[in-house]
Motif scaffolding. Structure first.
Motif, mmCIF file in Angstrom:
data_model
loop_
_atom_site.group_PDB
_atom_site.id
_atom_site.type_symbol
_atom_site.label_atom_id
_atom_site.label_comp_id
_atom_site.label_asym_id
_atom_site.label_seq_id
_atom_site.Cartn_x
_atom_site.Cartn_y
_atom_site.Cartn_z
ATOM 1 N N VAL A 1 0.863 -1.179 0.000
ATOM 2 C CA VAL A 1 0.000 0.000 0.000
ATOM 3 C C VAL A 1 0.901 1.232 0.000
ATOM 4 O O VAL A 1 2.040 1.186 0.475
ATOM 5 N N ALA A 2 0.409 2.316 -0.542
ATOM 6 C CA ALA A 2 1.189 3.552 -0.581
ATOM 7 C C ALA A 2 1.508 4.025 0.830
ATOM 8 O O ALA A 2 0.688 3.907 1.756
ATOM 9 N N SER A 3 2.711 4.559 1.007
ATOM 10 C CA SER A 3 3.133 5.044 2.313
ATOM 11 C C SER A 3 2.588 6.442 2.568
ATOM 12 O O SER A 3 2.148 7.136 1.646
ATOM 13 N N GLU A 4 2.622 6.842 3.809
ATOM 14 C CA GLU A 4 2.328 8.217 4.176
ATOM 15 C C GLU A 4 3.641 9.007 4.153
ATOM 16 O O GLU A 4 4.719 8.422 4.236
ATOM 17 N N PRO A 5 3.577 10.343 4.034
ATOM 18 C CA PRO A 5 4.805 11.134 4.178
ATOM 19 C C PRO A 5 5.420 10.895 5.557
ATOM 20 O O PRO A 5 4.733 11.015 6.573
ATOM 21 N N GLU A 6 6.668 10.499 5.584
ATOM 22 C CA GLU A 6 7.334 10.155 6.837
ATOM 23 C C GLU A 6 8.688 10.845 6.897
ATOM 24 O O GLU A 6 9.340 11.057 5.871
ATOM 25 N N PRO A 7 9.149 11.200 8.111
ATOM 26 C CA PRO A 7 10.488 11.767 8.233
ATOM 27 C C PRO A 7 11.554 10.670 8.206
ATOM 28 O O PRO A 7 11.298 9.529 8.592
#
Length: 331
Positions: A254-260
């Protein structure tokens, strides 16, 4: 074991079953052509009924194979098996809606309709329940929902047995080829017990069914580029500052979320900690993040670490950190 019965996949099953289906269809066509007008319409319907049931039989066998491996399959495998079966059920529904032209087959058509309706509800509910169980480990109602879907599948199987008896009636022409067996229920047993087993398998750590991101730190490279000496020590050419490129990819489904992502350089002085935001990554996609102009001391020994935060439901937290120990040459 209930969920560990190795069988071949749908494409393998189809390799052996489709020649038989094609042969049976050819025989049906010959008989229909040579029959009189009184029975031709009935034989035509029975031929279409046989073709529909054959497709459903193959789909049911495929689903049973997939379910037997539920604890270690990918989500796409379950979705492919159930979507193919739903398409065959839609075709069967079109057949029963059209119905036979002969009154002798009205009863058989009605029974097949009820079986198809029960199977359709069961397959849809079963697939939805398994995916929900995997995606939401806190759900407490999925076991009941899956058990209800299994009851629909078993009801459809019993109705299909009634259909076979209907086709044995004296006024119904003998079918040219025997009707295939159809068993949509994946396994025998008490339905709620089966449901609990399927929920547990869908939530297995080895299962790829759940929608989970899989961000990982794939590599770190330096500029100037380090080389590895015979002692496996990374050596950077003499310099007073370094650039780093960190490659991150999404190994999940699944597509990731914006993460640091954080880069820490520790060595001759206080650690340097830098952070950048990753963009959304689709499954299989990767990106490179740059960390530029970081001061270093020639001759110093350093460790660089690229780390992702603990992502909820990440498929593997152990690949969220990568470290490299290196030395900066002093010449």
């Amino acid at each position: 074991m209930l969920l560990d019965q190795p069988k071949q996949r749908r494409r393998v099953l189809g390799r052996f079953l489709w020649p038989l289906v094609i042969t049976a269809a050819a025989v049906v066509a010959v008989v229909i052509t040579s029959s009189g007008d009184d029975t031709r319409a009935e034989l035509q319907y029975l031929g279409e009924l046989h073709e529909s049931a054959s497709d459903l039989s193959i789909g049911a066998d495929t689903l049973r194979v997939v379910i037997s491996r539920l604890s270690r399959i990918e989500r796409s495998e379950l979705e492919t098996a159930t979507s193919g079966l739903r398409e065959d059920l839609e075709t069967a529904a079109e057949l029963v809606d059209r119905g036979p032209t002969s009154a002798n087959l009205v009863g058989a058509n009605a029974v097949y309709r009820r079986a198809v309706e029960a199977w359709t509800v069961g397959v849809s509910g079963f697939a939805s329940g398994i995916l929900t169980a995997a995606d939401d480990p806190t759900s407490t109602v999925v076991a009941d929902n899956i058990a209800n879907s299994l009851a629909e599948l078993r009801g459809g199987d019993r109705l299909y047995s009634d259909l076979l008896r209907e086709l044995e009636a004296e006024e119904v022409p003998d079918p040219v080829a025997p009707m295939p067996e159809i068993l949509m229920l994946p396994a025998e047993g008490e339905l709620f017990t089966l449901s609990l087993a399927y929920v547990e398998a869908a939530r297995s750590p080895n299962s790829g069914i759940a929608l989970r991101p899989g961000l990982r730190v794939a590599s770190i490279t330096s500029d100037p580029l380090w080389n590895v000496d015979p002692n496996d020590q990374a050596i950077v050419p003499a310099t007073d500052q370094l650039n780093f490129s960190v490659v991150v990819d999404n190994a999940g489904n699944v597509a990731s979320e914006p993460e640091p992502i954080e880069l820490t350089l520790a060595g001759e002085s206080d650690p340097v900690v830098l952070s950048e935001m990753l963009p959304v990554l689709e499954p299989g996609e990767q990106t490179a993040v740059q960390f530029l102009e970081i001061p270093v001391v020639p001759g110093g020994l350093y460790e660089v670490a690229a780390a992702l935060p603990a992502i909820t439901n990440d498929i593997d937290l152990e690949d969220n950190l990568l470290t490299v120990l290196f030395e900066v040459n002093d010449e």
